[in-house]
Structures are given as C-alpha cells and as structure tokens.
Motif scaffolding. Structure first.
Motif, short mmCIF file in Angstrom:
data_model
loop_
_atom_site.label_atom_id
_atom_site.label_comp_id
_atom_site.label_asym_id
_atom_site.label_seq_id
_atom_site.Cartn_x
_atom_site.Cartn_y
_atom_site.Cartn_z
N PHE A 180 22.78 -7.48 -1.15
CA PHE A 180 22.65 -5.99 -1.34
C PHE A 180 21.06 -5.52 -1.12
N MET A 181 19.96 -6.58 -1.23
CA MET A 181 18.80 -6.22 -1.06
C MET A 181 18.32 -6.27 0.33
N GLN A 182 19.22 -6.98 1.28
CA GLN A 182 18.81 -7.00 2.71
C GLN A 182 18.42 -5.69 3.30
N ARG A 183 18.95 -4.81 3.25
CA ARG A 183 18.80 -3.56 3.86
C ARG A 183 17.53 -2.92 3.29
N PRO A 184 17.60 -2.70 1.88
CA PRO A 184 16.23 -2.03 1.34
C PRO A 184 14.82 -2.90 1.92
N LEU A 185 14.98 -4.06 1.93
CA LEU A 185 13.84 -5.02 2.33
C LEU A 185 13.53 -4.75 3.86
N GLU A 186 14.59 -4.61 4.55
CA GLU A 186 14.45 -4.54 6.01
C GLU A 186 13.42 -3.09 6.06
N ARG A 187 13.93 -2.14 5.43
CA ARG A 187 13.54 -0.83 5.32
C ARG A 187 11.72 -0.76 4.89
N LEU A 188 11.99 -1.66 3.84
CA LEU A 188 10.44 -1.73 3.27
C LEU A 188 9.50 -2.32 4.25
N ARG A 189 10.00 -3.16 4.93
CA ARG A 189 9.12 -3.96 5.91
C ARG A 189 8.61 -3.27 6.95
N ILE A 190 9.49 -2.30 7.45
CA ILE A 190 9.05 -1.43 8.60
C ILE A 190 7.99 -0.57 8.03
N LYS A 191 8.22 -0.02 6.72
CA LYS A 191 6.99 0.84 6.30
C LYS A 191 5.87 0.37 6.23
N LEU A 192 5.81 -1.06 5.75
CA LEU A 192 4.59 -1.93 5.23
C LEU A 192 3.95 -2.41 6.31
N SER A 193 4.61 -2.33 7.56
CA SER A 193 4.12 -2.71 8.94
C SER A 193 3.19 -1.44 9.37
N ASN A 194 3.26 -0.32 8.82
CA ASN A 194 2.41 0.95 9.31
C ASN A 194 1.60 1.42 8.39
N THR A 195 0.55 1.62 8.67
CA THR A 195 -0.53 2.16 7.85
C THR A 195 -0.79 3.47 8.06
N GLY A 196 -0.90 4.35 7.14
CA GLY A 196 -1.17 5.83 7.35
C GLY A 196 -2.14 6.31 6.40
N SER A 197 -1.80 7.38 5.55
CA SER A 197 -2.66 7.95 4.80
C SER A 197 -2.94 7.30 3.40
N ALA A 198 -2.27 6.19 3.23
CA ALA A 198 -2.41 5.64 1.92
C ALA A 198 -3.69 5.20 1.45
N LEU A 199 -4.48 4.72 2.33
CA LEU A 199 -5.89 4.25 2.15
C LEU A 199 -6.53 5.50 1.83
N SER A 200 -6.31 6.45 2.53
CA SER A 200 -7.33 7.59 2.45
C SER A 200 -6.99 8.25 1.08
N TRP A 201 -5.88 8.29 0.70
CA TRP A 201 -5.54 8.74 -0.71
C TRP A 201 -6.00 7.87 -1.86
N ILE A 202 -6.16 6.63 -1.67
CA ILE A 202 -6.92 5.70 -2.82
C ILE A 202 -8.35 5.82 -2.56
N MET A 203 -8.95 6.20 -1.73
CA MET A 203 -10.40 6.39 -1.34
C MET A 203 -10.63 7.63 -2.07
N CYS A 204 -9.92 8.54 -1.93
CA CYS A 204 -10.08 9.95 -2.47
C CYS A 204 -10.04 9.80 -4.22
N ILE A 205 -8.90 8.97 -4.69
CA ILE A 205 -8.65 8.92 -5.94
C ILE A 205 -9.71 8.05 -6.76
N VAL A 206 -10.26 7.10 -6.04
CA VAL A 206 -11.18 6.24 -6.59
C VAL A 206 -12.43 7.18 -6.48
N GLY A 207 -12.84 7.91 -5.58
CA GLY A 207 -14.16 8.48 -5.36
C GLY A 207 -14.06 9.53 -6.58
N LEU A 208 -13.02 10.09 -7.01
CA LEU A 208 -12.98 11.23 -7.77
C LEU A 208 -13.28 10.36 -9.13
N ILE A 209 -12.51 9.54 -9.57
CA ILE A 209 -12.48 8.61 -10.82
C ILE A 209 -14.21 8.35 -10.95
#
Length: 218
Positions: A180-209
């Motif tokens: 039952f975890m096969q399909r959720p893991l497949e979708r997660l694999r596709i999302k993880l293979s794409n890098t988008g705005s996650a790093l920019s949000w991390i940089m923003c939050i760390v900078g503010l802290i």
C-alpha cells in the motif's frame, strides 16, 4: 539554556528533516530492494548521521576553542556582526535563487554490500554538507551561547536523530503497510528528484534566525 534557544535549534532541525538526498536514497531502497532492506538502510542512515554528528562535534570544539583563544579580541560583538552579515546575505540571496523545477540525479548504491551503504552515506554527506545551512546555523547558535559540553552534546545528538527521522518513519510505514506504500513512495520519488523553491525558503528562514539572534548583541 533557554527555551528560546531550544526552539530555534528545533526549528532548524525541522528544516534539515527535509533533506532531499537522504529521503531520495531511502525511497529508492524501499522501492527497489527486497532483501535485507532494514539492515542496509540502517547502515546508510547511521553513516549519514555519524558523519554529520562528527562534523558538528568538531565544529563545536573548534569554534569554542577559537572563541576562547581570541575572546579578548573578537568578543561577542564581532561574532554577532558576523552572524548578522551571513544572515542578511542568506536572506537576500534567497530571493534570487532560481525557483523553477530542476531535475536532480540522487545518489544510488553501486552494489548491495554493506560497504556500499557506508560509501553511499558518505557520498550523501559530501553532497549535502556544503548546503547544510540550518545545521551550521544551529552550531553557531550553540557556540555563541557558550553552552557547556554536557548541554550541547545531547542537543547535537538529538538534532542528528531528527535529521534521519523521516526516512525511519518511511521505513516503518513500508514494513507495516507493505504494497500500500508503493504508490505514495513513487509519487515522493518524483517530487524528490525535482529541486525547486525548498532551498530558497531554507536560506530565507535561516537568514532571519541568524539576524534575529544576533541583533541583541550588536
């Protein structure tokens, strides 16, 4: 040690829980491997956490010794200004970091041996350590607060455990739910293979802290 400091370090640890490489390797192993997946995954995650912990341990001792040796020259104000400049740079750079999706090749094991899992964990550490802004920020916060070893050592250990907690949760769900975890893991694999705005949000939050933590000592 204040609750405010623990809260900031906990927030940074939550950001590090979103590690795309560690999660990506975990998902790949869960989807592609059928034998000895538990032991191989534990070796991999233990290697990643072990190298991160060692790096944090060395940084804590090194930064603490450096501050002690040059405390009469640097003092807290210099460190605070340094943190302010780094935080402002990260905050500003976050708005210019490309936010479009980009395909990323995640590290994969070359063989099924235990040694390959150790090598894979070390490779993951090398890939991510250069961009581990939350981790370095947490080490910086603990250093500037002059925490004793008996306080920062368990915090560092807890931080590293939180970093590998999502892969552990995925493994437990995989064991409990099976196919039952096969399909959720497949979708997660596709999302993880794409890098988008996650790093920019991390940089923003760390900078503010970093900026908020240093402003009181300027």
């Amino acid at each position: 040690m204040s609750l405010e400091l623990l809260g900031m370090i906990g927030g940074l640890a939550l950001l590090d829980m979103l590690s795309p490489a560690t999660l990506g390797v975990t998902v790949y192993l869960l989807l592609s491997e059928k034998e000895r997946i538990g032991s191989r995954l534990m070796i991999y995650l233990g290697t990643v956490a072990g190298f991160y912990f060692s790096a944090g341990f060395v940084l804590m001792l090194g930064l603490d010794a450096l501050l002690s040796a040059f405390s009469s020259i640097l003092e807290n104000r210099f460190i605070s200004w340094t943190m302010m400049v780094i935080g402002a740079a990260l905050f500003t750079a976050s708005f210019f970091y490309p936010k479009g999706k980009k395909r990323t090749d995640l590290p994969r094991p070359k063989s099924k041996s235990k040694a390959s899992m150790v090598a894979l964990g070390f490779t993951t550490f090398l890939i991510e350590v250069g961009m581990a802004f939350p981790y370095f920020a947490a080490v910086g916060l603990m250093t500037t607060r002059n925490l004793p070893v008996y306080q920062w050592l368990p915090i560092l250990g807890g931080y590293n455990f939180m970093m590998i907690l999502p892969p552990l949760v995925l493994f437990v769900l995989h064991v409990l739910l099976g196919r039952f975890m096969q399909r959720p893991l497949e979708r997660l694999r596709i999302k993880l293979s794409n890098t988008g705005s996650a790093l920019s949000w991390i940089m923003c939050i760390v900078g503010l802290i970093l900026m908020l933590n240093s402003v009181d000592n300027l």
